[in-house]
Write a protein that holds these residues in place. Structure first.
Motif, PDB file in Angstrom:
ATOM      1  N   ILE A  19       0.864  -1.171   0.000  1.00  0.00           N
ATOM      2  CA  ILE A  19       0.000   0.000   0.000  1.00  0.00           C
ATOM      3  C   ILE A  19       0.909   1.232   0.000  1.00  0.00           C
ATOM      4  O   ILE A  19       1.730   1.389   0.887  1.00  0.00           O
ATOM      5  N   ASP A  20       0.758   2.083  -1.014  1.00  0.00           N
ATOM      6  CA  ASP A  20       1.565   3.314  -1.126  1.00  0.00           C
ATOM      7  C   ASP A  20       0.700   4.502  -0.743  1.00  0.00           C
ATOM      8  O   ASP A  20      -0.176   4.906  -1.485  1.00  0.00           O
ATOM      9  N   LYS A  21       0.943   5.049   0.441  1.00  0.00           N
ATOM     10  CA  LYS A  21       0.216   6.238   0.889  1.00  0.00           C
ATOM     11  C   LYS A  21       1.125   7.464   0.924  1.00  0.00           C
ATOM     12  O   LYS A  21       0.717   8.523   1.389  1.00  0.00           O
ATOM     13  N   ASN A  22       2.331   7.312   0.437  1.00  0.00           N
ATOM     14  CA  ASN A  22       3.314   8.401   0.495  1.00  0.00           C
ATOM     15  C   ASN A  22       3.375   9.158  -0.825  1.00  0.00           C
ATOM     16  O   ASN A  22       3.499   8.549  -1.893  1.00  0.00           O
ATOM     17  N   ALA A  23       3.297  10.478  -0.719  1.00  0.00           N
ATOM     18  CA  ALA A  23       3.427  11.329  -1.911  1.00  0.00           C
ATOM     19  C   ALA A  23       4.896  11.372  -2.337  1.00  0.00           C
ATOM     20  O   ALA A  23       5.798  11.142  -1.523  1.00  0.00           O
ATOM     21  N   PRO A  24       5.153  11.669  -3.603  1.00  0.00           N
ATOM     22  CA  PRO A  24       6.537  11.818  -4.045  1.00  0.00           C
ATOM     23  C   PRO A  24       7.237  12.954  -3.297  1.00  0.00           C
ATOM     24  O   PRO A  24       6.601  13.849  -2.748  1.00  0.00           O
ATOM     25  N   ALA A  44      11.225  15.234  -9.028  1.00  0.00           N
ATOM     26  CA  ALA A  44      10.487  14.433  -8.050  1.00  0.00           C
ATOM     27  C   ALA A  44      11.064  13.026  -7.989  1.00  0.00           C
ATOM     28  O   ALA A  44      11.614  12.508  -8.966  1.00  0.00           O
ATOM     29  N   LYS A  45      10.915  12.434  -6.811  1.00  0.00           N
ATOM     30  CA  LYS A  45      11.391  11.062  -6.581  1.00  0.00           C
ATOM     31  C   LYS A  45      10.327  10.347  -5.766  1.00  0.00           C
ATOM     32  O   LYS A  45       9.730  10.921  -4.858  1.00  0.00           O
ATOM     33  N   ASP A  46      10.073   9.082  -6.101  1.00  0.00           N
ATOM     34  CA  ASP A  46       9.129   8.278  -5.337  1.00  0.00           C
ATOM     35  C   ASP A  46       9.651   6.849  -5.324  1.00  0.00           C
ATOM     36  O   ASP A  46       9.672   6.183  -6.361  1.00  0.00           O
ATOM     37  N   ASP A  47      10.088   6.396  -4.161  1.00  0.00           N
ATOM     38  CA  ASP A  47      10.671   5.055  -4.046  1.00  0.00           C
ATOM     39  C   ASP A  47       9.620   3.957  -3.956  1.00  0.00           C
ATOM     40  O   ASP A  47       9.955   2.780  -4.004  1.00  0.00           O
ATOM     41  N   ASP A  48       8.353   4.314  -3.802  1.00  0.00           N
ATOM     42  CA  ASP A  48       7.305   3.306  -3.676  1.00  0.00           C
ATOM     43  C   ASP A  48       6.785   2.933  -5.062  1.00  0.00           C
ATOM     44  O   ASP A  48       7.331   2.076  -5.719  1.00  0.00           O
ATOM     45  N   SER A  49       5.725   3.592  -5.534  1.00  0.00           N
ATOM     46  CA  SER A  49       5.134   3.228  -6.827  1.00  0.00           C
ATOM     47  C   SER A  49       5.824   3.907  -8.009  1.00  0.00           C
ATOM     48  O   SER A  49       5.609   3.537  -9.143  1.00  0.00           O
ATOM     49  N   ASN A  82       8.772  39.571  -8.316  1.00  0.00           N
ATOM     50  CA  ASN A  82       8.299  38.730  -7.201  1.00  0.00           C
ATOM     51  C   ASN A  82       7.311  37.658  -7.641  1.00  0.00           C
ATOM     52  O   ASN A  82       6.279  37.440  -7.014  1.00  0.00           O
ATOM     53  N   GLN A  83       7.640  36.957  -8.719  1.00  0.00           N
ATOM     54  CA  GLN A  83       6.815  35.848  -9.199  1.00  0.00           C
ATOM     55  C   GLN A  83       7.203  34.584  -8.440  1.00  0.00           C
ATOM     56  O   GLN A  83       8.314  34.468  -7.944  1.00  0.00           O
ATOM     57  N   SER A  84       6.296  33.639  -8.402  1.00  0.00           N
ATOM     58  CA  SER A  84       6.638  32.326  -7.856  1.00  0.00           C
ATOM     59  C   SER A  84       5.994  31.275  -8.747  1.00  0.00           C
ATOM     60  O   SER A  84       5.045  31.556  -9.484  1.00  0.00           O
ATOM     61  N   VAL A  85       6.539  30.078  -8.685  1.00  0.00           N
ATOM     62  CA  VAL A  85       5.980  28.973  -9.459  1.00  0.00           C
ATOM     63  C   VAL A  85       5.755  27.813  -8.494  1.00  0.00           C
ATOM     64  O   VAL A  85       6.579  27.536  -7.630  1.00  0.00           O
ATOM     65  N   THR A  86       4.591  27.177  -8.624  1.00  0.00           N
ATOM     66  CA  THR A  86       4.260  25.997  -7.826  1.00  0.00           C
ATOM     67  C   THR A  86       4.122  24.806  -8.766  1.00  0.00           C
ATOM     68  O   THR A  86       3.405  24.888  -9.764  1.00  0.00           O
ATOM     69  N   PHE A  87       4.851  23.743  -8.453  1.00  0.00           N
ATOM     70  CA  PHE A  87       4.791  22.515  -9.237  1.00  0.00           C
ATOM     71  C   PHE A  87       3.965  21.476  -8.488  1.00  0.00           C
ATOM     72  O   PHE A  87       4.001  21.413  -7.256  1.00  0.00           O
ATOM     73  N   PHE A  88       3.249  20.643  -9.261  1.00  0.00           N
ATOM     74  CA  PHE A  88       2.489  19.526  -8.726  1.00  0.00           C
ATOM     75  C   PHE A  88       2.916  18.275  -9.492  1.00  0.00           C
ATOM     76  O   PHE A  88       3.170  18.351 -10.697  1.00  0.00           O
ATOM     77  N   VAL A  89       2.975  17.145  -8.793  1.00  0.00           N
ATOM     78  CA  VAL A  89       3.298  15.881  -9.447  1.00  0.00           C
ATOM     79  C   VAL A  89       2.619  14.761  -8.667  1.00  0.00           C
ATOM     80  O   VAL A  89       2.389  14.869  -7.458  1.00  0.00           O
ATOM     81  N   CYS A  90       2.259  13.675  -9.369  1.00  0.00           N
ATOM     82  CA  CYS A  90       1.628  12.498  -8.753  1.00  0.00           C
ATOM     83  C   CYS A  90       2.557  11.297  -8.877  1.00  0.00           C
ATOM     84  O   CYS A  90       3.374  11.230  -9.802  1.00  0.00           O
ATOM     85  N   ILE A  96      -0.348  12.988  -4.429  1.00  0.00           N
ATOM     86  CA  ILE A  96       0.057  14.269  -5.020  1.00  0.00           C
ATOM     87  C   ILE A  96       1.047  14.978  -4.106  1.00  0.00           C
ATOM     88  O   ILE A  96       0.870  15.016  -2.890  1.00  0.00           O
ATOM     89  N   ALA A  97       2.062  15.583  -4.719  1.00  0.00           N
ATOM     90  CA  ALA A  97       3.029  16.410  -3.993  1.00  0.00           C
ATOM     91  C   ALA A  97       3.127  17.756  -4.692  1.00  0.00           C
ATOM     92  O   ALA A  97       2.873  17.871  -5.897  1.00  0.00           O
ATOM     93  N   SER A  98       3.505  18.787  -3.944  1.00  0.00           N
ATOM     94  CA  SER A  98       3.694  20.109  -4.543  1.00  0.00           C
ATOM     95  C   SER A  98       4.861  20.813  -3.879  1.00  0.00           C
ATOM     96  O   SER A  98       5.240  20.483  -2.753  1.00  0.00           O
ATOM     97  N   VAL A  99       5.414  21.784  -4.589  1.00  0.00           N
ATOM     98  CA  VAL A  99       6.497  22.616  -4.064  1.00  0.00           C
ATOM     99  C   VAL A  99       6.402  23.976  -4.741  1.00  0.00           C
ATOM    100  O   VAL A  99       6.016  24.071  -5.902  1.00  0.00           O
ATOM    101  N   SER A 100       6.738  25.027  -3.984  1.00  0.00           N
ATOM    102  CA  SER A 100       6.719  26.394  -4.531  1.00  0.00           C
ATOM    103  C   SER A 100       8.109  26.998  -4.450  1.00  0.00           C
ATOM    104  O   SER A 100       8.850  26.758  -3.489  1.00  0.00           O
ATOM    105  N   SER A 101       8.438  27.799  -5.435  1.00  0.00           N
ATOM    106  CA  SER A 101       9.733  28.484  -5.454  1.00  0.00           C
ATOM    107  C   SER A 101       9.686  29.711  -4.554  1.00  0.00           C
ATOM    108  O   SER A 101       8.618  30.189  -4.179  1.00  0.00           O
TER     109      SER A 101
END
Length: 180
Positions: A19-24, A44-49, A82-90, A96-101
């Motif tokens: 069962i993989d419940k961990n986001a990347p 992104a890195k995900d060692d599970d799925s 003062n722009q920022s970018v937010t990335f999303f990945v599954c 789902i995981a996200s990160v903002s600059s």
């Protein structure tokens, strides 16, 4: 057992279900392209799925209320402050995981310069000086302290100058009498 009394015999091999419940795990950084760092990449890195490489999405917040959406792990920021970018990945099971600059200012246009030039040079002792007045320099994102001013006469080397009260003088004694 079926209706005729036949009994099935099976040999079950144990099946392990994970069962993989961990986001990347995701991070983003600027890709250095010289003076203007406007390319931001997510990794992104995900060692599970495993990471679903097709799922990368980004949203650029222009700091003006405007947002730009795109797909992929690379975002190229337009000019803005003062722009920022937010990335999303599954991952491959939908976590789902996200990160903002950090805020980023992208300045890709040069400053604008306005000035007036007197029509004739004037003689001051042994020199002929051309007066430049009403000099104003404006840049969208850089302060005036970061702007270097220079001029070129007759395709010679550029000469840096600092205006005093929005004016300066150029020594044109080396020029022949003519229109330049």
């Amino acid at each position: 057992e079926d209706i005729l009394g036949n009994v099935a015999t099976t040999q079950k091999n144990p099946t392990l279900v994970k069962i993989d419940k961990n986001a990347p795990i995701i991070s983003c950084h600027s890709i250095d392209t010289g003076k203007v760092n406007r390319n931001i990449q997510a990794i992104a890195k995900d060692d599970d799925s495993g990471v679903d490489e097709e799922s990368y999405k980004y949203i650029i917040d222009m700091n003006t209320g405007e947002k730009i959406e795109g797909f992929g792990s690379l975002a190229i920021l337009p000019e803005g402050e003062n722009q920022s970018v937010t990335f999303f990945v599954c991952d491959k099971v939908g976590n789902i995981a996200s990160v903002s600059s950090e805020p980023i200012t992208v300045d890709i246009s040069g400053p604008s310069i306005n000035f007036n030039v007197n029509k004739y040079a004037y003689k001051d002792e042994d020199k002929y000086l051309l007066e430049i007045t009403d000099l104003y320099v404006k840049d969208n994102f850089s302060s005036e302290a970061n702007i270097n001013l220079s001029y070129i006469i007759n395709q010679k080397e550029p000469k840096e100058f600092s205006p005093n009260n929005n004016k300066f003088e150029i020594d044109v004694s080396d020029l022949n009498e003519d229109t330049h």
